[in-house]
Design a protein around this motif. Structure first.
Motif, PDB file in Angstrom:
ATOM      1  N   PHE A  63       0.831  -1.205   0.000  1.00 24.24           N
ATOM      2  CA  PHE A  63       0.000   0.000   0.000  1.00 24.24           C
ATOM      3  C   PHE A  63       0.865   1.255   0.000  1.00 24.24           C
ATOM      4  CE2 PHE A  63      -2.456   3.298   2.289  1.00 24.24           C
ATOM      5  CZ  PHE A  63      -3.510   3.424   1.384  1.00 24.24           C
ATOM      6  N   THR A  91      -4.142   0.326  -3.930  1.00 27.05           N
ATOM      7  CA  THR A  91      -5.180  -0.596  -3.451  1.00 27.05           C
ATOM      8  C   THR A  91      -5.692  -1.456  -4.595  1.00 27.05           C
ATOM      9  OG1 THR A  91      -5.824   1.087  -1.821  1.00 27.05           O
ATOM     10  CG2 THR A  91      -7.320  -0.754  -2.148  1.00 27.05           C
ATOM     11  N   ARG A 105      -7.120  -8.407   1.669  1.00 28.73           N
ATOM     12  CA  ARG A 105      -7.907  -7.188   1.895  1.00 28.73           C
ATOM     13  C   ARG A 105      -9.250  -7.536   2.527  1.00 28.73           C
ATOM     14  NH1 ARG A 105     -10.119  -4.364  -2.116  1.00 28.73           N
ATOM     15  NH2 ARG A 105     -10.841  -2.933  -0.518  1.00 28.73           N
ATOM     16  N   PRO A 161      -8.158   3.742   1.309  1.00 27.12           N
ATOM     17  CA  PRO A 161      -8.095   3.510  -0.152  1.00 27.12           C
ATOM     18  C   PRO A 161      -8.385   4.741  -0.997  1.00 27.12           C
ATOM     19  CG  PRO A 161      -9.262   1.727   0.932  1.00 27.12           C
ATOM     20  CD  PRO A 161      -9.058   2.782   1.961  1.00 27.12           C
TER      21      PRO A 161
END
Length: 530
Positions: A63, A91, A105, A161
């Motif tokens: 990330f 993301t 996730r 995100p």
């Protein structure tokens, strides 16, 4: 003795000679813990937190917590060549290009929901059974702190995100910050590094999300477990269980084996949900732009009640001394949650003050035996449920073909009427259940067998309940109301008369109980009256 056993024994002896750990382990691994299914709620929260740490660590490798503009050139074709933030692009990269990334996730998100659900359920169990009473007030405060931090941590997590859905939530958070009188605009500018949306918010909340708050969680959970270990675990009333003992199983090997298996179950369920149940499909929302909003925007359940409060608030504003106070945001977004969480944190001390109970408690209450507390909990849950339902008023309107204005007004009226109604109904139910327990002790269990007496009367035969069951139903101590004394022994009026009068009235309401069965009354059963 095998070579492996000799090596393990040698290492254990080396450590014991230098730390004296053998004596401590021998004592504490035999520590007894009570057994009940509701005690597993706290374990689910702990295991979910461990899963969050593991899956979150995996996600940090890929990330990119940055709001710099990039052009997406990844595997998801519908967003090819679209300008977006690096956070959103990374993301998408985790979801479509990293092996196992989407699974991780979704495991992370499901674990977060399971963590919040289990910790809330655990807190409710503690509340309704009175496990927060002396000497566990500090642990209750830690629990309230964990729930509060969990809400903040969850909000920051699904904001990272930088998709259109999470950006909408951030926009609402900015509005709540700006609603703070006088200093709100300055706080919002500080948080976002300037005008919304800025370029520093995602990096800042990333640091808080992966470093500061997990550290706070680890510290609070450690203190919580240490207090549980030191103060001993509460247990439900039953034969042989007193305020001075614990009836259950030893930590080793029983609970260690159960804990290992239970962690595997929690991890397996979370992984299964992550594999088959899609959650937060950010590629469907697109990157966040301040001029857009996704239809049907809904936060996670633990934030939904707050969203519902903000939605139902009428448009109220005050303009004074060059400042605008948006009451429609300030009251539902800050004041009401502040009152709720402050009251929840202080409740053990409030109940102790009202009841005058300063004793230590290690046996739990049956919720029916404390009708006032149970009714108060039901009232609070009703308030939250009405708010949560209103948080989805747009989806309810579209799915059930209703008017959103009707739903809004039903929520506005229901938020004032339904919680007090739930309080009254729940208290009446608890008192009725107490009377049912009393009849069960005095008259025994209904067998369904009818007998005709010599003079033609039909009566039902009752069967005595077991002494263990009778003890469980009658062992609770009924509270005594604090009397209102206006003068001391010398006839001098006591100070704080109004406060003492209010305390006496609340104490009387708290002490309202159905009369418990006595030994003399129980002899009716032995005398053959049934």
């Amino acid at each position: 003795m095998s070579q492996k056993e000799r090596i393990i024994g040698g290492v254990a002896n080396y450590v014991d000679e230098r730390t004296g750990a053998a004596k401590w382990l021998n004592k504490n691994l035999k520590k007894v813990f009570p057994d009940h299914w509701s005690f597993m709620l706290g374990e689910v929260a702990l295991y979910s937190f461990i899963i969050l740490l593991l899956s979150g660590t995996f996600l940090t490798f890929w990330f990119d917590p940055s709001q710099r503009d990039v052009v997406y050139n990844g595997s998801y074709m519908p967003l090819q060549h679209v300008q977006m933030s690096a956070a959103y692009a990374s993301t998408l990269h985790i979801s479509f290009d990293v092996r196992g990334g989407l699974l991780m996730r979704q495991i992370h998100h499901w674990a977060a929901l399971l963590f919040m659900a289990s910790i809330i359920a655990h807190l409710l169990r503690v509340f309704f059974t009175g496990a927060f009473r002396k000497p566990r007030e500090a642990n209750w405060l830690i629990g309230v702190g964990l729930v509060t931090l969990g809400i903040v941590e969850g909000f920051l997590g699904y904001s990272l995100p930088d998709d259109l859905l999470s950006g909408t939530g951030i926009r609402i958070a900015e509005a709540i910050l700006q609603a703070i009188p006088v200093v709100g605009s300055y706080i919002a500018f500080f948080a976002f590094g300037g005008a919304f949306p800025g370029h520093v918010f995602i990096p800042r909340i990333y640091t808080v999300h992966v470093l500061l708050l997990p550290g706070a969680f680890l510290a609070l959970i450690t203190i919580h477990l240490m207090l549980v270990w030191y103060q001993k675990h509460t247990q439900y009333p039953g034969p042989g269980r007193t305020e001075k003992n614990v009836v259950g199983y030893p930590l080793m090997p029983v609970y260690m084996a159960k804990a290992g298996g239970f962690f595997g179950i929690v991890f397996g369920v979370t992984a299964f949900l992550g594999a088959v149940a899609s959650i937060n499909p950010i590629w469907l929302y697109g990157p966040y732009t301040p001029g857009q909003i996704s239809a049907g925007s809904q936060p996670d359940f633990y934030m939904g009640w707050l969203d519902g409060l903000v939605r139902m608030s009428p448009p109220l504003e005050t303009h004074a001394f060059g400042h605008t106070i948006s009451w429609n945001i300030l009251i539902p977004g800050l004041i009401v949650p502040g009152i709720l969480f402050t009251g929840m944190a202080l409740y053990p001390f409030i109940e102790s003050y009202i009841s005058g109970d300063k004793r230590e408690h290690h046996l739990l209450d049956r919720p029916r035996n404390v009708p006032n507390r149970t009714a108060l909990g039901a009232m609070s849950l009703t308030f939250m449920m009405v708010s949560l339902i209103n948080g989805g008023n747009d989806l309810i309107a579209t799915h059930f073909h209703m008017s959103i204005n009707q739903i809004m007004w039903m929520s506005r009226i229901g938020i004032f009427i339904l919680p007090p109604l739930a309080f009254v109904i729940t208290k009446r139910i608890c008192l009725s259940l107490q009377r049912a327990d009393r009849d069960l002790v005095l008259h025994g269990r209904e067998t369904g067998r009818l007998v005709m007496l010599p003079h033609g009367e039909f009566v039902e035969v009752h069967e005595p309940i077991s002494p263990e069951k009778a003890w469980t139903l009658t062992s609770h101590i009924q509270p005594v109301a604090i009397s209102h004394v206006t003068e001391d022994a010398n006839g001098v009026a006591k100070p704080k008369a109004l406060i003492n009068k209010l305390r006496s009235r609340m104490s009387s309401a708290n002490a309202e109980q159905a009369p418990a069965a006595t030994i003399s009354e129980a002899k009716e059963l032995e005398g053959g009256h049934h």
